[in-house]
Write an enzyme that holds these catalytic residues in place. Structure first.
Site, PDB file in Angstrom:
ATOM      1  N   LYS A 128       0.846  -1.197   0.000  1.00  0.00           N
ATOM      2  CA  LYS A 128       0.000   0.000   0.000  1.00  0.00           C
ATOM      3  C   LYS A 128       0.878   1.243   0.000  1.00  0.00           C
ATOM      4  CE  LYS A 128      -2.225   1.133   3.834  1.00  0.00           C
ATOM      5  NZ  LYS A 128      -3.267   1.072   4.899  1.00  0.00           N
ATOM      6  N   LYS A 166      -7.795  -5.800  -2.023  1.00  0.00           N
ATOM      7  CA  LYS A 166      -8.702  -4.944  -1.257  1.00  0.00           C
ATOM      8  C   LYS A 166      -9.240  -3.804  -2.127  1.00  0.00           C
ATOM      9  CE  LYS A 166      -5.703  -3.691   1.746  1.00  0.00           C
ATOM     10  NZ  LYS A 166      -5.094  -3.048   2.921  1.00  0.00           N
TER      11      LYS A 166
END
Length: 234
Positions: A27, A87
């Site tokens: 991320k 995600k």
């Protein structure tokens, strides 16, 4: 409970693993709560994660099916023994039907991938601020659309953690709702070791951290000592 640690570069993988991370999450914090790393960075991160540890990839917030396809197109995910999670969030989408469609699209376009990635639908505790639906609506939508799990996070990263948006009772209820739907449940959102007593009551499957794993906060560098401290608190 498993510990997920978010990394923004391959150099952060080693300290995260040494500190006790079970899942490495790729991320980029400069790009928001679900900011995707560049594809070349992702490739280097995945090369550093051993096969017996899970990997997670943040793909950002999506509002239209075309954005789901763009997020997944060309994504090179090697086949692994341990799970691979993708995600997706839905900031800016206030229609439950549209969110269900977006999750269905994500499940569909990844179904033929060699890595067999598992889709994780992200709910936001600060849903009004994120311009999306309340978190309690996400688990049944995720179940119906074929997702494997749900994550409850905070969209805004201004120092207000998950427990400031959702106290203990509703947090326990949300995890129970996910379990009732047959999904795994993850919690994140500026969590600190002092929050774990409340988090433990909810019994999520995964606890995710970035800021608490870093020297210098969310924008700092993952520290083996910081990760180990959080792991011991768990």
């Amino acid at each position: 409970m498993q510990l997920l640690v978010s990394v923004r570069s391959a150099d952060e993988v080693g300290p995260a693993l040494a500190g006790g991370a079970d899942i490495i999450d790729a991320k980029e914090p400069d790009r928001g709560s679900l900011g995707a790393v560049d594809r070349d960075v992702l490739s280097r991160i995945l090369q550093r994660v051993p096969d017996d540890r899970g990997v997670s990839v943040a793909l950002g917030d999506v509002t239209r099916p075309e954005e789901v396809h763009a997020a997944v197109h060309g994504l090179e995910l090697p086949r692994r023994t341990s799970p691979t999670y993708l995600k997706l969030g839905f900031a800016g989408v206030r229609s439950p039907d549209q969110i269900g469609l977006l999750i269905e699209n994500a499940v569909s376009v990844t179904s033929g991938m060699a890595a067999f990635p598992r889709i994780v639908a992200v709910a936001y505790a600060d849903s009004e601020r994120a311009g999306t639906i309340p978190p309690a609506l996400i688990p049944p939508l995720a179940k119906a659309a074929g997702a494997a799990g749900v994550l409850l996070d905070t969209h805004g990263k201004d120092g207000r953690g998950l427990l400031e948006w959702l106290p203990a009772g509703p947090l326990v209820d949300w995890v129970a709702l996910a379990r009732h739907a047959g999904l795994f449940a993850a919690l994140a959102g500026s969590l600190r070791p002092r929050d774990l007593a409340v988090v433990w009551r909810a019994q999520p499957d995964v606890v995710g951290v970035r800021g608490a794993a870093c020297s210098g906060g969310r924008q700092g560098q993952v520290s083996e000592d910081q990760v180990r401290r959080f792991r011991l608190a768990m």
